[in-house]
Design a protein around this motif. Structure first.
Motif, mmCIF file in Angstrom:
data_model
loop_
_atom_site.group_PDB
_atom_site.id
_atom_site.type_symbol
_atom_site.label_atom_id
_atom_site.label_comp_id
_atom_site.label_asym_id
_atom_site.label_seq_id
_atom_site.Cartn_x
_atom_site.Cartn_y
_atom_site.Cartn_z
ATOM 1 N N ASP A 17 0.599 -1.348 -0.244
ATOM 2 C CA ASP A 17 0.323 0.015 -0.051
ATOM 3 C C ASP A 17 1.154 1.425 0.084
ATOM 4 O OD1 ASP A 17 -3.026 -1.425 0.433
ATOM 5 O OD2 ASP A 17 -1.512 -1.887 2.244
ATOM 6 N N GLN A 21 0.212 0.202 -5.273
ATOM 7 C CA GLN A 21 -0.682 0.306 -5.196
ATOM 8 C C GLN A 21 -1.579 0.874 -3.890
ATOM 9 O OE1 GLN A 21 -3.136 -3.928 -4.148
ATOM 10 N NE2 GLN A 21 -2.723 -3.509 -2.243
ATOM 11 N N ARG A 22 -2.608 1.990 -3.976
ATOM 12 C CA ARG A 22 -3.405 2.526 -3.322
ATOM 13 C C ARG A 22 -4.303 2.517 -3.678
ATOM 14 N NH1 ARG A 22 -5.833 6.725 -5.464
ATOM 15 N NH2 ARG A 22 -4.932 7.324 -7.916
ATOM 16 N N MET A 23 -5.520 2.971 -2.355
ATOM 17 C CA MET A 23 -6.748 3.581 -1.904
ATOM 18 C C MET A 23 -6.841 3.755 -3.138
ATOM 19 S SD MET A 23 -7.535 0.764 0.325
ATOM 20 C CE MET A 23 -7.492 0.641 1.790
ATOM 21 N N PRO A 24 -8.317 4.850 -3.705
ATOM 22 C CA PRO A 24 -8.774 4.984 -4.802
ATOM 23 C C PRO A 24 -9.291 6.628 -4.342
ATOM 24 C CG PRO A 24 -10.093 3.116 -4.498
ATOM 25 C CD PRO A 24 -9.421 2.948 -3.421
ATOM 26 N N ASP A 25 -9.704 7.415 -5.216
ATOM 27 C CA ASP A 25 -9.685 8.759 -4.951
ATOM 28 C C ASP A 25 -10.605 8.877 -3.434
ATOM 29 O OD1 ASP A 25 -6.710 9.286 -5.431
ATOM 30 O OD2 ASP A 25 -7.586 10.589 -7.378
ATOM 31 N N THR A 26 -11.843 8.623 -3.805
ATOM 32 C CA THR A 26 -12.731 8.282 -3.064
ATOM 33 C C THR A 26 -13.190 7.206 -2.330
ATOM 34 O OG1 THR A 26 -14.103 7.054 -4.818
ATOM 35 C CG2 THR A 26 -14.218 8.793 -5.873
ATOM 36 N N TRP A 27 -11.763 6.025 -1.350
ATOM 37 C CA TRP A 27 -12.450 5.680 -0.547
ATOM 38 C C TRP A 27 -12.749 6.078 0.583
ATOM 39 C CZ3 TRP A 27 -10.787 4.232 4.200
ATOM 40 C CH2 TRP A 27 -10.975 2.547 4.699
ATOM 41 N N ASP A 30 -16.769 7.158 0.440
ATOM 42 C CA ASP A 30 -17.138 5.772 0.384
ATOM 43 C C ASP A 30 -17.134 4.679 1.325
ATOM 44 O OD1 ASP A 30 -17.019 6.889 -2.957
ATOM 45 O OD2 ASP A 30 -16.078 5.026 -3.016
ATOM 46 N N ASN A 106 -10.789 -2.371 -2.066
ATOM 47 C CA ASN A 106 -10.450 -1.693 -3.050
ATOM 48 C C ASN A 106 -9.504 -0.891 -3.569
ATOM 49 O OD1 ASN A 106 -11.730 -0.128 -5.046
ATOM 50 N ND2 ASN A 106 -13.040 0.434 -3.746
ATOM 51 N N THR A 107 -8.906 -1.550 -4.350
ATOM 52 C CA THR A 107 -7.404 -1.035 -4.216
ATOM 53 C C THR A 107 -7.129 -0.503 -5.479
ATOM 54 O OG1 THR A 107 -6.466 -3.278 -4.602
ATOM 55 C CG2 THR A 107 -6.289 -2.009 -1.999
ATOM 56 N N VAL A 108 -6.256 0.561 -6.381
ATOM 57 C CA VAL A 108 -5.966 0.989 -7.302
ATOM 58 C C VAL A 108 -4.156 0.341 -7.772
ATOM 59 C CG1 VAL A 108 -5.734 2.675 -9.255
ATOM 60 C CG2 VAL A 108 -7.343 2.813 -7.761
#
Length: 244
Positions: A17, A21-27, A30, A106-108
């Motif tokens: 992390d 990979q990263r969390m989405p901007d909207t995490w 949400d 939920n990752t990007v």
């Protein structure tokens, strides 16, 4: 004191992390909307009611704190959904704990960073993930194949039995690598993580450790890999002038 650069790199250890990979901007939004629904409130209510926003944020923060207690994967530990259920009960929130736990799935993927890691693998460098993960998320990462194309092995804290920044985390990885037939000296290992305390833990073992956060940009990640010998430095200058 700067960590010395290895003469030969045989193993690249990577945090997951904020590195590849990263969390989405909207995490966060949400997650807060999901928690607000547990009080029969809507996302619009969150935007208009600062007290509700703060209440949901406090619950989310409590879940993050509780998650830390699961990182070493103790046999008697509750599951992540069970921990979430306990936090939600304390706040009279009816959100489903299992659904709440899936928010952590939920990752990007950071494609440019991953491409550089794949380039290192093509050079013959062994790659392993070295990441703090509670068992619930570790299982999902394994089942989803999140690192299947990227690494030769995945070492999560819940599998290793101790979490970063404890230097023992890294000692156990080196021991596991040797047992698997890939013995390596600490100075032949490069570790990249977004947290300075984790970098310090690796350096204490003698591993060449560097800090990187995706907000620095892929070029900075390339600089880390090049400066440690994981990737060959690119020649940016034009052809030399024979008259000079």
């Amino acid at each position: 004191m700067a960590t010395p650069q290895p003469s030969t790199v045989r193993l690249l250890l990577l945090d997951a992390d904020a590195v590849i990979q990263r969390m989405p901007d909207t995490w966060r939004d949400d997650a807060l909307a999901h928690l607000a629904a547990g009080w029969d409130r809507s996302p619009n209510d969150l935007a208009e009611d600062t007290a509700l926003w703060g209440r949901a944020r406090a619950v989310l923060d409590e879940i993050f704190v509780a998650e830390v207690s699961l990182l070493s994967g103790g046999e008697e530990d509750p599951t992540f959904p069970e921990v979430i259920a306990s936090v939600l009960r304390e706040h009279d929130n009816t959100a489903d704990p299992e659904t709440t736990a899936t928010l952590w799935h939920n990752t990007v993927a950071l494609e440019e960073e991953r491409a550089m890691v794949l380039a290192a693998r093509r050079r013959g460098i062994r790659v392993a993930m070295a990441t703090n993960q509670q068992p619930h998320r570790a299982a999902w990462l394994d089942e989803s194949g999140a690192f299947a194309d990227l690494s030769d092995e995945v070492y999560t804290s819940s599998r290793v039995g101790v979490a970063k920044p404890d230097p023992e985390f890294f000692r156990r990885i080196l021991a596991a690598e040797a047992e698997a037939g890939f013995p390596v000296r600490p100075e032949e290992v490069v570790f990249v993580d977004d947290r300075p305390d984790n970098v310090a833990g690796a350096a204490e073992v003698g591993i060449v450790a560097r800090e990187y956060h995706f907000t620095q940009g892929p070029e900075a990640f390339g600089d880390v890999l090049e400066s440690t010998g994981v990737l060959l430095r690119q020649m940016h200058d034009g052809p030399s002038d024979p008259a000079v």
